[in-house]
Design a protein around this motif. Sequence first.
Motif, short mmCIF file in Angstrom:
data_model
loop_
_atom_site.label_atom_id
_atom_site.label_comp_id
_atom_site.label_asym_id
_atom_site.label_seq_id
_atom_site.Cartn_x
_atom_site.Cartn_y
_atom_site.Cartn_z
N VAL A 572 0.84 -1.20 0.00
CA VAL A 572 0.00 0.00 0.00
C VAL A 572 0.88 1.25 0.00
O VAL A 572 0.64 2.20 -0.76
N LEU A 573 1.90 1.28 0.84
CA LEU A 573 2.80 2.44 0.88
C LEU A 573 3.54 2.60 -0.44
O LEU A 573 3.78 3.72 -0.90
N GLY A 574 3.91 1.49 -1.05
CA GLY A 574 4.56 1.56 -2.35
C GLY A 574 3.65 2.15 -3.42
O GLY A 574 4.10 2.91 -4.28
N CYS A 575 2.36 1.82 -3.34
CA CYS A 575 1.40 2.39 -4.30
C CYS A 575 1.27 3.90 -4.11
O CYS A 575 1.10 4.64 -5.08
N LEU A 576 1.34 4.35 -2.86
CA LEU A 576 1.30 5.79 -2.61
C LEU A 576 2.52 6.48 -3.22
O LEU A 576 2.40 7.55 -3.83
N ARG A 577 3.66 5.88 -3.05
CA ARG A 577 4.86 6.47 -3.64
C ARG A 577 4.79 6.44 -5.16
O ARG A 577 5.23 7.37 -5.83
N TYR A 578 4.24 5.38 -5.71
CA TYR A 578 4.05 5.32 -7.16
C TYR A 578 3.18 6.48 -7.64
O TYR A 578 3.47 7.11 -8.67
N CYS A 579 2.13 6.81 -6.88
CA CYS A 579 1.25 7.92 -7.27
C CYS A 579 2.04 9.22 -7.35
O CYS A 579 1.84 10.03 -8.27
N TYR A 580 2.94 9.43 -6.40
CA TYR A 580 3.74 10.65 -6.42
C TYR A 580 4.74 10.63 -7.58
O TYR A 580 4.86 11.59 -8.35
N MET A 581 5.46 9.52 -7.72
CA MET A 581 6.51 9.46 -8.73
C MET A 581 5.94 9.54 -10.15
O MET A 581 6.57 10.10 -11.04
N SER A 582 4.75 9.01 -10.35
CA SER A 582 4.16 9.01 -11.69
C SER A 582 3.33 10.24 -11.96
O SER A 582 2.79 10.39 -13.06
N GLY A 583 3.19 11.13 -10.96
CA GLY A 583 2.44 12.35 -11.16
C GLY A 583 0.95 12.21 -10.97
O GLY A 583 0.19 13.12 -11.30
N GLU A 584 0.49 11.09 -10.39
CA GLU A 584 -0.94 10.87 -10.17
C GLU A 584 -1.32 11.43 -8.80
O GLU A 584 -1.70 10.72 -7.87
N TYR A 585 -1.26 12.77 -8.66
CA TYR A 585 -1.45 13.39 -7.35
C TYR A 585 -2.89 13.25 -6.85
O TYR A 585 -3.11 12.99 -5.67
N THR A 586 -3.85 13.46 -7.72
CA THR A 586 -5.25 13.35 -7.29
C THR A 586 -5.56 11.94 -6.83
O THR A 586 -6.19 11.73 -5.79
N VAL A 587 -5.12 10.96 -7.60
CA VAL A 587 -5.31 9.56 -7.22
C VAL A 587 -4.60 9.28 -5.89
O VAL A 587 -5.13 8.60 -5.01
N GLY A 588 -3.40 9.83 -5.75
CA GLY A 588 -2.62 9.61 -4.53
C GLY A 588 -3.29 10.20 -3.30
O GLY A 588 -3.32 9.57 -2.24
N MET A 589 -3.85 11.41 -3.42
CA MET A 589 -4.52 12.02 -2.27
C MET A 589 -5.76 11.22 -1.87
O MET A 589 -6.04 11.03 -0.69
N ASP A 590 -6.48 10.74 -2.86
CA ASP A 590 -7.66 9.93 -2.56
C ASP A 590 -7.25 8.63 -1.87
O ASP A 590 -7.88 8.21 -0.88
N LEU A 591 -6.19 7.99 -2.37
CA LEU A 591 -5.72 6.76 -1.74
C LEU A 591 -5.22 7.03 -0.33
O LEU A 591 -5.53 6.27 0.60
N ALA A 592 -4.47 8.10 -0.13
CA ALA A 592 -3.95 8.43 1.20
C ALA A 592 -5.09 8.65 2.19
O ALA A 592 -5.02 8.21 3.35
N ARG A 593 -6.13 9.32 1.74
CA ARG A 593 -7.29 9.55 2.63
C ARG A 593 -7.94 8.23 3.03
O ARG A 593 -8.26 8.00 4.20
#
Length: 1007
Positions: A572-593
Amino acid sequence: MVAQRHLTGDGGPDQESQHFVVAFPGHHRPWATWIARRLEAHGHRVTSHRWDPDRDQALEDALGDLLLARGRVLLVLSDWFFQLGPRREGEWNDVLRGFVAANADRFAAVNLTNRALLPATAVLEPVDLWGIGEQEAERRLLVRLSLEPTAPRTDAVPSPSRYPSDPPAVWGEVPRRNARFTGREDLLNRVQESLTDVEPGASVCALVGMSGIGKTQLAAEYAHRFSPDYDVVWWVNSDQRGTQRDRYGELAPALGLRSGSEPGERIRAVRDALRRGDPHSRWLVIFDGWEDVEEAAAILPRGGTGHVLITSRNHGWRTVGDVVEVPVFRRAESTGYLMRRAPHITAAEADAVAVEFQDLPLQMAHAAALLGELRMPVPEYLDKVHSGEINPLDEVSELGDYPSSSLTSWSMLFNRVRESEPRALELLKLCACFAPGRIPIGLVRGVAPGELPEQLRWIADNTPDWPRALDTLANYSVITKDSRSPSVSEGREAGPRQESVHMHRVVHGIVSRLTAGDDREIHRGVVRQVLVGSDPGDPSDSRSWPRYAEILPQLEFSGALESTHARTVQLVLGCLRYCYMSGEYTVGMDLARRVRDKWVDLFAPDSEYMLELAARTTVILRASGRFHEAYDRDSSVLELLLAQPEPDPIRLMAANSGLSSDLRFLGRYPEAYRLQRDVVDVGRELLGADEWTTLRAQHQMGVALRLLGQFDKAYEIDLDTLRKREAVLRARHPDTLHSVNACARDLRLLGRYHDALARQELGVRTQIQVLGELHPQTLWAQHNLVLCRRRAGTKGEDIGPLMADLLARHERVYGKGHHNNLMLVTDYGNYLRVHGDLGQARDLLTEAEDTYRALVGQAHPVPTGMQSNVGLLMQAEGNRDGALVLFEQALTGLRTLLGDDHPWTLGCALNAAGGRNLTGRLEEAAELSRETLRRTRAALGDDHPMTLSSQTALAADLRALQQREEADKVEEDALQKLTRTMGAQHQHTLSARQRVRPYWDFEPYLG
């Protein structure tokens, strides 16, 4: 009919030209087209006629209508042909033995199947074209029609279509052809017309409609039916951005293109190849389930002669291409479909079922499957649906406009599966624990039997149960198997990790509700086990992003967000980092929440996992422009760490680095630098100077130095980081490319414009290949490239169109209020001001200044420096007094916030001196210019462009005071240095020679 005579290829007399009517069901359009082309090539006239008579028309009358045309009627036969209507076998046999036999001289047929046809078709003497090559098929066709098989006039008739039995050169995972596909002929023809009746380069058609309306089935049928018109047919699942990019990029190796493994590079190569039509000009790319219209510019190929077909629920595709609305079935299509799959029901009964389920194609498929399997009388079936014999369920949100009675029908179907094939139901429960859409179910077969729960061990065993279970679910239309999944009837097994199926979102919602039970968690555990086994383990490596994109949508459905298992948590934490590294910020914020909502009840606030979650979240918060939230969260994390008896030094290092980044964005540059410098020292001591965490901290220190205006030191640090990253990581790693951007920016700020341009041009090309055109890091690099071109270009070079195009792409990715977008808005506004578009420049600069203040507050260097840009605009508009007020406010503010020697302060001083000069305050102007020149020489060096601008400005002020001798001396020295360092034709040099007052554009940068 008047006979026509032609010459054969060898000059001899040809046979008489004849007329043929080729009658075909829409399913066999490719064959009808090929037959027509071959007969026309031999000098005959052909009328192609799609023949699908209404069920209410007598079959004899429908066949009689075909004889109204002159010439012979050639029927294109298969088992599908005799399902038209549908008609009972008895009706067909009666007409064949009677009417057709009586007119046998007018009818002929070709047979396209190896399955048995109705016995009475013998009267047609069909010639078998199944499974043979084109040359033999043509010979047999001509012999059957009693035509001389002479050399055809191939020069007379163009033949754009391929022989239907020859597959396209590239065929990319198009779903298997649905043998039960019904109707939709008008829609298919509309799609073909939409794609072919436009200019090359504009052939985009979107099939739009509600969930379950049949968009995907329609697109798949189009691909199969018209495949002979294409050399490349490529299917792209597009419900997730990551999987879309990965699948689209896979077309590059399929086309034999030379490209790397990164999706961005592959997509660039694919778009270029499709545009050029090399190696194939006839191509069809289908994007299934694509909702994000804003991504179109970065994905769709520009130009070329191929076609793009899109399925979507979003009507916004009208701005990109033609939109074809997909309605529910026409009633005749509903009843025809039901009667084919359930031959025991009457037309009136089929009509009653269609009314019950409102002609919705997905529900028609499942009602037909149940009725056909059970041979249940329709009145009994409808009674069960209406009676509530099966406990009614709460509304399922995924149903949308589907009638509530659908739920009861589905429950009946699952009860049937439970009775007839219990392992199929077990497999269905497992599928429901994946996300809807494409389900990589074959991954489960890679798990060792001993690691699976007892009721699922049969999946890993090499037994017939697996393909039989898949076939059962496919036959009931619960799932569809992708093009690589074999059927049990094919007598072979796929590789254990290769199979995947597709489950519609509506079906998934119903299945999840109906199969919920005590064993749900067992199945979810299996899915989590599969996902953990698929974890690439390195989110910073762009080559692993396609796998993360595949994993990401599975997290919630599998229960991974609620798991406390260490490997699942790391996934799960790796997927969050993937969101940041790939530029998927909106997806990342939703996942983090969503993760935080789950973990707050599972882990202590100061636990390792919660601290790591906070760190991953703040990175995305900063990237999203939510600086104050990031600072508050990082401060809380640091307090928690410091409260521990023995804080982990590595975690402390990461927390301090995050806090330093927050301080930079909030404008507290000296604090940020001191903290980041300490972090780098700790990293070098604990981890080593070349370790990637240390290098990341060192990169951030370079950013801090740049914001302090110490460009030479920043370049020294950034260049060292770049060299080490190239050695430790790789030249094309995203972190390495980030360092390339940093070095190019440093060079530009140091006034080394040509060096900066050369480095950034190469960097942009590489980042487009690796990351894609719309990745935030690529956009950042393109922004700097535009500024490099502006600074390094000769006078008159127009970069306005480049800036406008880049701004449009920024807004698609970031939105108007994002800080990265505001930087470009400001720079474009400055450019427009210089080129005379004062109205648009004012709009942009006012928007940027106001939004910056809202983001970071009043007492921040960036909104303070923005006043200088607005002052230049007011000066250009003729309001010199107002401009000077803003120049002085910016200068005073930046002196307070950054000190007298910061380059931003010195730039504001340059503008303020100009404002004083233009308002007649000549002594004050000269005094400020002299002080500014002294400070820029000390801070930036004698040859820096800002130093030389300050020197040119001082010469102008001295000349205004009639101190011509000193003015000439100062000016001549400046011109010599400008010519030596920038060239005689550089715009700065030319402007200085023409004695144009120099100015300074404030370039906002938050870090």
